[in-house]
Design an enzyme around this catalytic site. Structure first.
Site, PDB file in Angstrom:
ATOM      1  N   ARG A  40      62.672  43.518 137.355  1.00 22.56           N
ATOM      2  CA  ARG A  40      62.187  43.413 138.565  1.00 22.56           C
ATOM      3  C   ARG A  40      61.367  42.187 138.922  1.00 22.56           C
ATOM      4  O   ARG A  40      60.079  42.672 138.723  1.00 22.56           O
ATOM      5  CB  ARG A  40      61.852  44.736 139.005  1.00 22.56           C
ATOM      6  CG  ARG A  40      61.482  44.966 140.647  1.00 22.56           C
ATOM      7  CD  ARG A  40      61.117  46.238 140.984  1.00 22.56           C
ATOM      8  NE  ARG A  40      60.791  46.548 142.350  1.00 22.56           N
ATOM      9  CZ  ARG A  40      59.488  46.376 142.794  1.00 22.56           C
ATOM     10  NH1 ARG A  40      58.625  46.096 142.150  1.00 22.56           N
ATOM     11  NH2 ARG A  40      59.385  46.528 144.103  1.00 22.56           N
ATOM     12  N   SER A 112      68.563  52.493 145.487  1.00 17.94           N
ATOM     13  CA  SER A 112      67.264  53.335 145.907  1.00 17.94           C
ATOM     14  C   SER A 112      67.640  54.175 147.015  1.00 17.94           C
ATOM     15  O   SER A 112      68.264  53.596 148.054  1.00 17.94           O
ATOM     16  CB  SER A 112      65.935  52.526 146.212  1.00 17.94           C
ATOM     17  OG  SER A 112      65.831  51.637 145.016  1.00 17.94           O
ATOM     18  N   LYS A 141      54.658  48.818 144.419  1.00 14.10           N
ATOM     19  CA  LYS A 141      55.656  48.257 145.329  1.00 14.10           C
ATOM     20  C   LYS A 141      55.062  48.066 146.845  1.00 14.10           C
ATOM     21  O   LYS A 141      54.432  49.326 147.404  1.00 14.10           O
ATOM     22  CB  LYS A 141      56.703  49.280 145.360  1.00 14.10           C
ATOM     23  CG  LYS A 141      57.690  48.630 146.402  1.00 14.10           C
ATOM     24  CD  LYS A 141      59.215  49.791 146.521  1.00 14.10           C
ATOM     25  CE  LYS A 141      59.961  49.280 147.498  1.00 14.10           C
ATOM     26  NZ  LYS A 141      61.261  49.281 147.205  1.00 14.10           N
TER      27      LYS A 141
HETATM   28  N1  TZP Z   1      60.309  51.879 144.274  1.00 14.01           N
HETATM   29  C1  TZP Z   1      60.002  52.824 144.747  1.00 14.01           C
HETATM   30  S1  TZP Z   1      58.300  53.182 144.136  1.00 14.01           S
HETATM   31  C2  TZP Z   1      58.357  51.830 142.964  1.00 14.01           C
HETATM   32  C3  TZP Z   1      59.512  51.175 143.267  1.00 14.01           C
HETATM   33  C4  TZP Z   1      60.047  49.724 142.417  1.00 14.01           C
HETATM   34  C5  TZP Z   1      57.287  51.353 142.168  1.00 14.01           C
HETATM   35  C6  TZP Z   1      57.239  52.073 141.092  1.00 14.01           C
HETATM   36  O1  TZP Z   1      55.930  51.659 140.185  1.00 14.01           O
HETATM   37  P1  TZP Z   1      55.008  52.813 139.534  1.00 14.01           P
HETATM   38  O2  TZP Z   1      53.829  52.093 139.114  1.00 14.01           O
HETATM   39  O3  TZP Z   1      55.698  53.602 138.533  1.00 14.01           O
HETATM   40  O4  TZP Z   1      54.555  53.697 140.605  1.00 14.01           O
END
Ligand code: TZP
Ligand code: MG
Length: 219
Positions: A40, A112, A141
């Site tokens: 990503r 998602s 994010k």
């Molecule tokens: N989609 C929803 S939350 C997120 C993504 C890509 C981030 C997840 O990262 P982390 O550091 O595990 O909270």
């Protein structure tokens, strides 16, 4: 798809790992037992074009060595170009059925989702699994939205028992078991793995909690 491949789903790009090398971090995570990897590549300084393609190819090779699926986030063309095992898209990344058509029936398609309706639509359009989140507060994010809570995992698992679910957003080793017990096949994480000092060791510990919660077997 094989649900067990979703157990410990690591997501990262070069902007999540400070000044470390993504391939080194990925290799340590693979040694520690991740079961899927998603590239990503987002945010300020993210690689693009040929540099991104070269990185994707290297990640794919490394994942192949460990027999771990390699998934590309967002970029369906890149996924097809490098022969990734699959692609993961969000609600804003276009028509799910069209993406399925483009990648073919054999590739993994993840979507998602943030509600039961999203999950139903993704399932109908040919998703192999859905991501549900953010379950908890996350800083990984931008504009992730408010946490949806682990209840949504349970609700989707009840309504769509055949659809594999991956929980995402703010999941730590301590919280992973709860997400699995609510009905997820696995947990997806960026920071809990990517920001850890000893990636292999931390990954192994998280894998232990996930395995314990999914099978009752202590590792
Ligand atoms: N989609 C929803 S939350 C997120 C993504 C890509 C981030 C997840 O990262 P982390 O550091 O595990 O909270
Ligand atoms: Mg997206």
């Amino acid at each position: 798809m094989d649900k067990s491949k979703l157990q410990l789903y690591f997501i990262a790009g070069t902007t999540n790992i400070g000044d470390r090398n993504l391939l080194d971090v990925l290799q340590a995570a693979l040694k520690g037992g991740i079961t899927t990897f998603q590239l990503r590549e987002k945010g300020e300084g993210a690689l693009q074009g040929d540099d991104l393609k070269a990185l994707a190819e290297q990640c794919k090779q490394l994942c192949n060595k460990f027999k771990v699926p390699f998934i590309v986030n967002d970029d369906v063309d890149l996924a097809v170009e490098v022969g990734a095992d699959g692609v993961h898209i969000g609600q804003e990344d276009g028509d799910i059925a069209k993406v399925r058509e483009k990648i073919g029936s054999e590739k993994i398609l993840g979507v998602s989702t943030h509600s039961i309706e999203d999950a139903m639509a993704a399932s109908d359009a040919g998703a192999n699994y859905v991501g549900i989140g953010p379950l908890f507060e996350t800083t990984s994010k931008e504009n992730a939205g408010a946490p949806v809570g682990t209840e949504l995992v349970r609700q989707v698992a009840n309504v769509l028992p055949g659809l594999p679910i991956v929980g995402i957003g703010g999941i730590t080793e301590r919280k992973a078991g709860r997400v699995i017990r609510e009905g997820a096949s696995g947990v997806a994480m960026i920071s809990a793995i990517a920001n850890s000092e000893d990636v292999e060791q931390v990954t192994r510990a998280i894998k232990g909690s996930v395995t314990l919660a999914s099978t009752g077997v202590e590792m």
